[in-house]
Design a protein around this motif. Structure first.
Motif, PDB file in Angstrom:
ATOM      1  N   HIS A 154      20.054 -13.455  16.126  1.00  0.00           N
ATOM      2  CA  HIS A 154      19.062 -12.387  15.963  1.00  0.00           C
ATOM      3  C   HIS A 154      19.317 -11.657  14.643  1.00  0.00           C
ATOM      4  CE1 HIS A 154      17.723 -12.485  20.223  1.00  0.00           C
ATOM      5  NE2 HIS A 154      18.975 -12.791  20.465  1.00  0.00           N
ATOM      6  N   ILE A 155      18.247 -11.437  13.891  1.00  0.00           N
ATOM      7  CA  ILE A 155      18.354 -10.635  12.667  1.00  0.00           C
ATOM      8  C   ILE A 155      17.459  -9.407  12.845  1.00  0.00           C
ATOM      9  CG2 ILE A 155      17.948 -10.568  10.185  1.00  0.00           C
ATOM     10  CD1 ILE A 155      18.538 -13.523  10.116  1.00  0.00           C
ATOM     11  N   PRO A 156      18.049  -8.238  12.949  1.00  0.00           N
ATOM     12  CA  PRO A 156      17.226  -7.040  13.134  1.00  0.00           C
ATOM     13  C   PRO A 156      16.373  -6.754  11.899  1.00  0.00           C
ATOM     14  CG  PRO A 156      19.561  -6.595  13.561  1.00  0.00           C
ATOM     15  CD  PRO A 156      19.491  -7.941  12.921  1.00  0.00           C
ATOM     16  N   SER A 157      15.279  -6.015  12.103  1.00  0.00           N
ATOM     17  CA  SER A 157      14.434  -5.636  10.955  1.00  0.00           C
ATOM     18  C   SER A 157      15.213  -4.778   9.968  1.00  0.00           C
ATOM     19  CB  SER A 157      13.200  -4.869  11.444  1.00  0.00           C
ATOM     20  OG  SER A 157      12.419  -5.720  12.247  1.00  0.00           O
ATOM     21  N   GLY A 158      16.250  -4.111  10.437  1.00  0.00           N
ATOM     22  CA  GLY A 158      17.137  -3.374   9.548  1.00  0.00           C
ATOM     23  C   GLY A 158      16.441  -2.206   8.861  1.00  0.00           C
ATOM     24  N   THR A 193      21.989  -4.396  -0.129  1.00  0.00           N
ATOM     25  CA  THR A 193      20.741  -5.165  -0.269  1.00  0.00           C
ATOM     26  C   THR A 193      20.625  -6.318   0.742  1.00  0.00           C
ATOM     27  OG1 THR A 193      21.726  -6.493  -2.040  1.00  0.00           O
ATOM     28  CG2 THR A 193      20.448  -4.571  -2.721  1.00  0.00           C
ATOM     29  N   ASN A 194      21.182  -6.115   1.928  1.00  0.00           N
ATOM     30  CA  ASN A 194      20.994  -7.124   2.984  1.00  0.00           C
ATOM     31  C   ASN A 194      19.512  -7.333   3.270  1.00  0.00           C
ATOM     32  OD1 ASN A 194      23.767  -7.862   4.237  1.00  0.00           O
ATOM     33  ND2 ASN A 194      23.866  -5.663   3.872  1.00  0.00           N
ATOM     34  N   VAL A 201      23.205  -9.471   6.861  1.00  0.00           N
ATOM     35  CA  VAL A 201      22.377 -10.663   6.663  1.00  0.00           C
ATOM     36  C   VAL A 201      22.703 -11.382   5.350  1.00  0.00           C
ATOM     37  CG1 VAL A 201      20.004 -11.485   6.895  1.00  0.00           C
ATOM     38  CG2 VAL A 201      20.599  -9.239   7.732  1.00  0.00           C
ATOM     39  N   GLY A 202      23.303 -10.624   4.413  1.00  0.00           N
ATOM     40  CA  GLY A 202      23.694 -11.222   3.125  1.00  0.00           C
ATOM     41  C   GLY A 202      24.535 -12.479   3.314  1.00  0.00           C
ATOM     42  N   ALA A 203      25.231 -12.575   4.441  1.00  0.00           N
ATOM     43  CA  ALA A 203      26.043 -13.774   4.712  1.00  0.00           C
ATOM     44  C   ALA A 203      25.170 -15.027   4.707  1.00  0.00           C
ATOM     45  CB  ALA A 203      26.755 -13.625   6.053  1.00  0.00           C
ATOM     46  N   LEU A 204      23.895 -14.873   5.068  1.00  0.00           N
ATOM     47  CA  LEU A 204      23.005 -16.037   5.190  1.00  0.00           C
ATOM     48  C   LEU A 204      22.377 -16.425   3.854  1.00  0.00           C
ATOM     49  CD1 LEU A 204      21.278 -15.118   8.576  1.00  0.00           C
ATOM     50  CD2 LEU A 204      23.387 -16.365   8.192  1.00  0.00           C
TER      51      LEU A 204
END
Ligand SMILES: NC(=O)C1=CN([C@@H]2O[C@H](COP(=O)(O)OP(=O)(O)OC[C@H]3O[C@@H](n4cnc5c(N)ncnc54)[C@H](O)[C@@H]3O)[C@@H](O)[C@H]2O)C=CC1
Ligand SMILES: O=C([O-])CC(=O)C(=O)O
Length: 252
Positions: free
Chosen positions: A114-118, A174-175, A90-93
């Motif tokens: 989609h971004i998972p809760s991770g 740290t995503n 998600v860090g890409a965003l």
């Protein structure tokens, strides 16, 4: 059966593959050719060493479980090919312009990102930050130095500042800071610590606003194959994939 193209045959990719039920990974791609071949043999998928060919393979959705670099390089192309994407890195965003462009493309082409809760919990109701005032949001992440590929003999602070700076400096660790920022609708404050006494990947969330206050502490077991990544992150994306065809949608 939902067909999945997997970008990244590492730790998370393997957990997803081992849990396939109502979806099937039919195509796989990785920068390490030997890893693609081995993965493809083990899980009966078609291996690709060329991304364009991988994308051209008929699949319903592409799952990125590789790296911030991979998500940055390929997410736009995936959407433009008419496929939905799940983004783990998600860090890409954190790059606002990149994110806005990606979201605009998805909107135009009626696709989903989609971004998972991770590796955290609470992303569901943290989204109230998008519609209600928030006066404090801090993520405090503490990991064993090994999870950060470092050495330390005492608890040491590595970072204090905004999420987008943190994930730029620590893209493998740290995503979650960026996921929380997207959920909450603001660039959250982050503290990153390493602690030789801590054997878990711990994320503490301090959240205060018009709704009241919340404190969430998650003490994750590291993944056996990659201590930087919490096992919860892999379970999270697997749950997301298993629910793609479920008409009952739970959570905010
Ligand atoms: N959103 C979240 O809460 C979390 C996100 N993550 C992120 O998820 C991603 C995957 O994690 P793991 O499976 O544990 O990592 P891993 O390092 O075990 O596996 C990544 C795989 O992707 C491949 N890869 C890396 N860059 C690539 C590229 N540019 N093109 C193609 N393949 C590439 C690698 O060769 C490797 O096989 C990482 O970016 C990690 O930081 C991890 C934990 C939590
Ligand atoms: O797995 C974790 O605990 C968090 C992590 O690495 C990330 O957000 O990139």
């Amino acid at each position: 059966m939902i067909t999945v193209g997997l970008l990244g045959c590492g730790n998370i990719g393997r957990v997803i593959a081992a849990g396939q039920e109502n979806f099937k990974i039919t195509a796989v791609y990785d920068v390490v050719p030997a890893r693609v071949e081995e993965f493809a043999r083990e899980f009966d998928a078609k291996p690709f060493s060329d991304f364009t060919a991988f994308l051209a393979e008929p699949t319903d959705i592409i799952v990125e479980a590789a790296s911030v670099v991979a998500a940055t390089e390929h997410a736009q192309e995936v959407l433009e090919s008419g496929k939905d994407i799940v983004i783990m890195s998600v860090g890409a965003l954190a790059d606002k312009e990149f994110r806005a462009h990606l979201v605009a493309t998805a909107r135009d082409l009626k696709r989903k990102i989609h971004i998972p809760s991770g590796a955290v919990m609470g992303l569901d109701n943290i989204r109230i930050g998008q519609i209600s005032s928030i006066n404090k949001f801090v993520l405090r992440t503490t990991k064993n130095p090994k999870s950060l590929s470092r050495e330390a003999t005492e608890r040491t602070q590595l970072f204090s500042g905004k999420a987008h700076d943190c994930v730029r400096q620590y893209p493998k660790n740290t995503n979650v800071a960026e996921s929380l920022s997207i959920a909450c609708g603001r660039d959250v404050d982050v503290e990153l610590w390493m602690d030789p006494e801590e054997d878990r990947n711990m994320h503490e969330i301090f959240f205060e606003g018009e709704f009241g206050e919340a404190y969430i502490r998650i003490r994750n077991l590291p993944s056996p194959d990659n201590p930087a990544t919490s096992y919860l992150a892999a379970l999270s994306i697997l749950t997301l994939l298993k629910n793609l065809d479920n008409p009952l949608v739970i959570g905010a």
